[in-house]
Every structure is written in C-alpha cells, then in structure tokens.
Write a protein that holds these residues in place. Structure first.
Motif, short mmCIF file in Angstrom:
data_model
loop_
_atom_site.label_atom_id
_atom_site.label_comp_id
_atom_site.label_asym_id
_atom_site.label_seq_id
_atom_site.Cartn_x
_atom_site.Cartn_y
_atom_site.Cartn_z
N PHE A 285 0.81 -1.22 0.00
CA PHE A 285 0.00 0.00 0.00
C PHE A 285 0.85 1.27 0.00
O PHE A 285 0.48 2.27 -0.61
CB PHE A 285 -0.91 0.03 1.25
N GLN A 291 -4.24 1.90 -4.72
CA GLN A 291 -4.17 0.86 -3.68
C GLN A 291 -5.31 -0.13 -3.83
O GLN A 291 -5.17 -1.31 -3.53
CB GLN A 291 -4.22 1.52 -2.30
N GLU A 389 -4.16 -3.95 4.46
CA GLU A 389 -3.00 -3.07 4.31
C GLU A 389 -1.83 -3.60 5.14
O GLU A 389 -0.69 -3.67 4.67
CB GLU A 389 -3.36 -1.64 4.72
#
Lengths: 482, 482
Positions: A285, A291, A389
């Motif tokens: 990320f 992303q 993430e």
C-alpha cells in the motif's frame, strides 16, 4: 500498455521476466533514442514519488533540510579531491558548448555532488554553532555507465544525496548509524525489502571516502544489489575544500563529513524484482499508485447503472479514508482483461462488484499478494481493507525475508564457496582480509565479490580463510553482484 | 544567515531590495562558481516544493499524469521542428564528451522538452482511444541566458511542463483555457499574485507554436514578468514527429497539441517581490515553510522552564491541527533578534509567550502582513489562527490587486503611452496590429513591449492606434518587461 501478460516465469528466467515486467506494467519505455537514458512512465513516477516522500520525511525528522544545487560542476571543483576525481572522471559527461560557442572551461554533469556542496560549505560553516549541517537533495545524477539496466544501472538515475558536516568524528560515525536506521525504517519496514548493512572492504570504497557502508539486498537471480550507501568522508573533502570551523576552544578545525545516498532507482528495482511474481508487480500500500481498484461486473445493460453506482459509492467511502482508489469503468474491456491488467501493475487490492454482490450486500475482495478472494459484508469493508493493508505488507516481508535468509549460507572451504556462490547465495565466510585473495576469489567464482563485514564487526581470530587458508581476521559476506 | 535586515526600501530601490531579500532571507546563494547557476537554500526549496505540490495536485485533478523524460535530447530530435530549433538553438548547452571520449553526436540539455516528449508520443499514440494524452514533468531546464537574475532568468531554472495531445483543435483550445484556469486557481487564488492572461502577438510566440498565451504579473518596479505560458502547437510538432492516430472514422490524422509551463521559479520571484515589504518576505500560509513561529520570552532563569513548556504545548496543539510550527528556543539570541529574523523570512504568524501571557492565560499574536499584535485568550487560539490564515491571504490579495489594477492605465495618444510606460504602468491601448509599429514603440519607450490581447478578444474597429495613428484592429496591453 500491452494486453499481453508476462510470458516467462520469474524463477526460470529472471532477467527476461524483469525486462518484461518493466515494459508491460508501464514502468519504463526503453525506445528513447539516447542509449542508457530511460523514459519514466506515470506508473513508475508515482511509485518513485512515493518512495521519495518516505525518505524525505524521515530525513527531515532527523534534522535534514532540502536544498538544490546546480547540475553542473566546474572541472576545477571536481579535481580538488584526488581519489574522488580518479574514481569518477572516467564516467563523467561534460558540457563543453553553449549555442555556437565553446565554453571557457568544461562543466561536469553531477555524477554525485560532493564537489558542488562542499565548495559552498566553506562559505556556510564558520563556527561550531553552524554544526551539524545536514542537507539533502533529491535529483538525477549522470554517469557514462556501460551495461546499463533500467532502474539498476543507468546513465541518468534518481537518488537522494544527503551531505552532513560535524564537529567530531564520533558524531559523523553516529550519523552513519542514523543513515543505516533510516534505510531500515523505509526499505525494510515500509517496503519489505531485506538487506545486509555492510562495511565495504577498503578496495571497494566510495572514491574519496575513509569508509563506505552500504545496504545489499539479494535479487531473485542470486546477485546482490547495493540499494543505499553512506560514507565516512573523514576530513578529506574538508581539507580539499578548506571547510573549517572555529570550535568552542577557540581553535580552527576541519569538519568531519558524511554523505548518504539512498538509491531511489535501485530501491524501485528491488521492489519490482523481490515482491513481483509470474503475473507481474506486487506492491505494498505504501507506494502503490492505486491501492484499491474496483471492477464493476455486468453482462446485461440493465445491471450497469446500479453496479456502477455502487462501485462509485464504495470508492468514495474508501477515498474519504485516504485510500488511493480507482473505479475501472473503461468500456470495451472484459472484467477478466481488467483483472489481468491491474494484477500486472501490482495493485494490492481489487474489489469486484456484480449483481450477486449487490443482492447480498457483500463485496468480493481479492488480494494481489496471495491471490485469495473473499466475500465480505459491505459493512465490514473498512476494517477488512485496514487489515489487508497490514497483512499484505507483513506477508511480503515474510516471503522476502525467508528468501533472503535462506540464501545466506556459511562456507568454510573453497569448494563450498564456489558451490554456494554458483547456486546464487550470499556466502558468509572467514576471510584473510587481503585484496589479493578477494580478487582471486572473484576470478575463480565468476564474479563473487567480498561485500564486507557487518558494521559492528571486530577483527580477531576466525580460524582459516575459507578461500586461501591463511589465518582469517574477519567474517565477510561474499556474493555476485549487479 | 545574516543578522542584518534589509537596508533599502522596496519602493525606493526595488532591484537592490530584491537582491538583499533573496540573500538575507536565506533563499539563494549566488557564490557558486558557475555564472547563472544558483544554489537553492532550504527556505527557498520548501517554498518551491509547496508551489510544485499545488500545481501537481491541480494538474492531476484535470487528468494529467507525472512522467520523467531524459535530461538530454539528441541534436537530431531537436532539429525536427524548424522554428523551434531556430528559436532555442542559440542558447542550448551541449554535452559533447564522456570520460575521455568525444560523443558521436551532441546531446542538448533540455531547454524545454517538446522534442523529447513528442519523439515518444509517436510510439504511444495509435488510436483515438489513446487520446487525450496529458502528461507533465517537474524539472529544471537549461538555457544559456545572459543578464541572469535569480528566480527570474537563470541558466538553470525550475518549472513544470505539461504536454497534451488531442484529437481535435477544439479540444486543444479548451486545454488552453483549462491551463489558464489552473494558473488562476493557484497563482491568484492560493498565492495572491494577480495577472493578465494574454494572447501574445505573432512575433512573440513560443518557437514552434501556432499561438502563445501567457500570464503576466507586474513587479513593483513597473515591469511585467511572464509567470506561466501555454501554447497551441497546432499540428506542427505532430507533423515533425509523425504523431498520428487512427480516428473513429477510420482515417489516420495528426494530433493537435498544447504545452503548458507554469514557471515555478518566476512564481516564487513574484511571491517574493509582490508581497514582500521593507522588512523582507511576507508569505501566505499555503507556501510558508513555517506558518507559525513561537518565541518564548524570559529574562530570568526561573521563568525559562514554564515558558518553554507552554511554548511547546501550544506548538503541539497547532501541529496536531496540521500547522507547520516551530518553537524558536535558540540560545544566545534576544527575542527582538528572533522577531526580526522571522519577519525577514516572512513567517505569517508569530506567537509571543512570556510571564504576562502565562499569568493571564493569553497569547500575544503578531501577523506579519500588517504588523498588528493582538492578545488572545489561550482558548481562542485555534479559531484565531484559522481566521488569520484566511485573513492574511485575503489581505495580500487585496493589496496586490490594488497595486496591479491601479497600474493598468488606458492610453489614446503617443504622449500618454510614453508617459504611462515611463512611470511603470501596463498601458491598455488601441493598436494597429503590426510588428513594425510594436518595434518602433519599443525603441521609443525604452523597452515597452506589446504583450498581447485578452484571450477572448475579437478584432474589429477600435479607432486609431495610440502609437502610429493608423486604424486600430486590436486593444493590447503594453509594458516594459523582464
């Protein structure tokens, strides 16, 4: 951008895989008509800007300030430090003409900027109050390299150079450690690229340095890549450029200097090479230009509007939380084509939205690093993304570390050294410490290089040199390199 | 950094004032030993990075993507567009040697990058689906200028160049308008620098353009400064570099191109010159490296700890809200010295904290633009700062606009033109439209230049040319310029 995926496996032909990924993922274009000069395309520039930002923030936290020095360095500056000029002059590009006129003196395109910075440091530093002086610039540098390779070795490449001056050698050595920590905080912690931080042998120092310390990572083909380095310049440049300060004790003294160069290009190369897989890039990320990509999936025209609306609603929710999101609503491409395209480019998370998802108030979430697809309740999306993430970075770090550590192999004998280097490892071995032995080793292992000792390493009695059999004074790491 | 303030008044000797501010506020150092090449010091680099960020964000909002092209352009690319090469060749720096060897062909340091970008555009653009293509890069460019002036005219200077390609001329012309709006959103709205956006006369176009549109601001000495420009390139470069696309109708066509160049250096120059005052820089929050400086004031050692603690607490509160804050706790300098130092550097707000402030739970707040000092309750600090951020920008805009508008003066006669230009105005006048008349005007007004018409201007009958008396077809703006 090509619609074709990568046609070779990374494990079978890394070199070809790397070349294909760079071009097919839209990172570089190599068709520009000056050899060794690369066009950086948007996907690469966004990654590189993110890497720059990470380093600049960290440098500023430790008291560095941004500057920008001229691209050109007069030949006279360049020649002031003898070892420096000998090391760099063979590869310097020279500006010699302007318009129709010959310049009175040649101007070097900076291959590195010690001789520009320190010329000014003699003006800026007068007293101990002016120290430490910690400045950095984010620039391209120029070297007429042969065997260029995009992001690895170029005639123009991107880096940061930090130039620091101190009152004492102890402070300079502490800076070397701070630089190592800076590299660790970003290259390992944020980007998941493992490295060894080594003190280079004397014959492999930066030209003009007392000592060179550098971060080596291991590429998938078993060759190490230096991705950052920091140099204890001692007082060599201070003496060459007369950079002195009036100390508290009333004495005029030469400053002690360090310079630190995170290789932004090479860090990008390692990111591509180490985390990438047979389908292309895999990005964490922290540096992914996008992303989360959202793919609306509909086969009937009647489904299009509600599915696109939902896709945009989800994108808006994520964007408000600060994520870089894109809804891929391009017409004329199948969902499958889009999946492949974004997988090639390494987007960490994909969300698929079709009729089934809308009816059940769920989202299908795909993670690039493992290829897993899970169905999550719409209401669970944000915690899912937050977890991903972290998980994706942890997974990339774990995989990279496993590869890296499993390729550091101890050797005690010449046969082991040859065998382990040939099979693409970093060899850890007792070593006599002589350049002669290192050169013999390099020749007979087809390029194995003594990369240096760990930075806190103390010389002592380490048995016999694994290569020449003489008494070993050091333990070194040896590997083929880029 | 010098402890001396500016020794001249801006209104009395602008040129000297400007030179002193640049050096004394720590923006540039002019002692680097290549003429026309400037060292950018930290205070300037932070301002410049902030200006870059504003433009890049805005460009990305309108669909531009970042790229980075090589610094060097082969002579053969450079020569493809005839007017372009004629315009730029006299001032190009050439790389001719590398190491000990002469290069086979000379490489230009980019003076601007049309001939690098469009070489690649011929590869990247194949179909109408590839259009529009909107790319930009943030780089230094190189021109062997004489009469260099820091941030105004340099041999190396910083800008952004955006290069766009379209299927139709209409879209290209819409882009010119978007570029104008982009300049307005930042240069005027965020930085408070007023400008006229003008269509340049044909003899003052960018070399290789069909039409040039540019933003002119007015410096305090009555000379205009071009701070941004955008060019309708028509199909000239498309033809020179064979950039074509297959249109929806099955026809192969040349693209229509524009390029846009916000002059980051010159925008910084205008910021310094227009908002600055006799004490130095005056910066708006948007680009101030430090937005709020906190000065602890104590005369007895016993007061030091509580005052410093309060200063840090206030700084922390403001930093958490995203403000760039610094506590100036440097030893050995008086509060008065610190006041002058930060005023010189243009920090928009200063907070003073002494015994009286702590006892009364108040803070003394000083605003740089007006010099007003007010005492506010500690609990009112955040709303006060929020209001100041807006007020300071509004005040700078109002002052700048007043100066700018009061210096645009209409002239009908030759005598008025001479008088108004001499007294440092932008003259608005009916004009015959001929280069011959413009050149005569320039000669006889000691440098007054026809800068062009407003961009939506329609030719017509505008009475007599204020200069030559022949029929006027246009209304133009005329001024001395940098």
């Amino acid at each position: 951008m090509s619609t074709l995926g990568i046609t070779v496996k990374k494990s079978e032909d890394f070199s070809e895989w790397y070349s294909q990924v760079l071009v097919k993922a839209g990172l570089v274009d190599l068709r520009y008509n000056v050899q060794g000069f690369v066009v950086h395309r948007p996907w690469l520039m966004r990654i590189i800007k993110a890497i720059y930002r990470l380093f600049e923030e960290e440098l500023e936290k430790t008291g560095h300030e941004p500057v920008l020095f001229p691209l050109v360095i007069p030949e006279e500056n360049f020649e002031k430090e003898k070892e420096h000029v000998e090391g760099f002059k063979p590869e310097v590009f020279w500006v010699t003409e302007a318009g129709d006129e010959k310049l009175e003196r040649r101007l070097a395109l900076r291959p590195t900027s010690e001789t520009a910075f320190y010329y000014m440091y003699s003006y800026w530093i007068e007293s101990y109050r002016d120290l430490p002086l910690k400045l950095y610039q984010s620039v391209s540098v120029y070297r007429n390299e042969s065997n260029t390779r995009p992001l690895i070795r170029g005639r123009e490449f991107l880096w940061i150079e930090a130039h620091d001056a101190f009152a004492t050698h102890e402070e300079a050595l502490r800076q070397v450690r701070e630089d190592m920590e800076n590299s660790g905080k970003i290259i390992w912690e944020k980007l998941g690229i493992p490295f060894l931080f080594l003190k280079r042998p004397p014959w492999d120092k930066f030209a003009g340095a007392e000592d060179t310390y550098a971060a080596d990572t291991l590429m998938p083909d078993g060759r190490v890549l230096q991705i950052s380095s920091t140099h204890d310049l001692g007082q060599r440049f201070a003496k060459a450029f007369n950079v002195t300060f009036l100390d508290r004790d009333g004495q005029r003294k030469f400053v002690w200097q360090t310079c630190y160069g995170p290789g932004i290009w090479r860090i990008a190369a390692a990111l591509v090479a180490i985390h990438g897989d047979d389908k292309g890039l895999v990005l964490p990320f922290s540096v992914a230009p996008i992303q989360i990509v959202i793919i609306p999936i509909y086969y009937k025209e009647v489904d299009k509007a509600p599915i696109l609306a939902k896709a945009r609603e989800v994108a808006e929710t994520l964007a408000q939380k600060g994520y870089r999101v894109r809804v891929d609503d391009r017409e004329g491409y199948t969902p499958g084509w889009k999946f492949n395209d974004w997988e090639l480019r390494g987007v960490p998370v994909r969300i698929e939205i079709g009729r089934r998802e809308i009816e059940n108030k769920v989202l299908t979430v795909f993670r690039r690093d493992t290829g897993e697809r899970t169905v999550v309740a719409e209401s669970d999306l944000l915690p899912t993304i937050e977890r991903l993430e972290v998980d994706i970075l942890e997974n990339l770090k774990r995989r990279a570390k496993e590869f890296f550590e499993s390729h550091i192999v101890e050797a005690k004998t010449r046969e082991e050294v040859i065998k382990f280097i040939k099979s693409g490892n970093i060899v850890k071995m007792p070593f006599c410490g002589t350049e002669e032995c290192a050169m013999d080793l390099k020749e007979k292992t087809d390029g194995g290089k003594v990369r240096g000792t760990e930075i806190d390493f103390q010389e002592g009695d380490y048995g016999k040199c694994a290569w020449c059999g003489r008494p070993a004074r050091q333990v070194v790491y040896v590997a083929k390199s880029y």
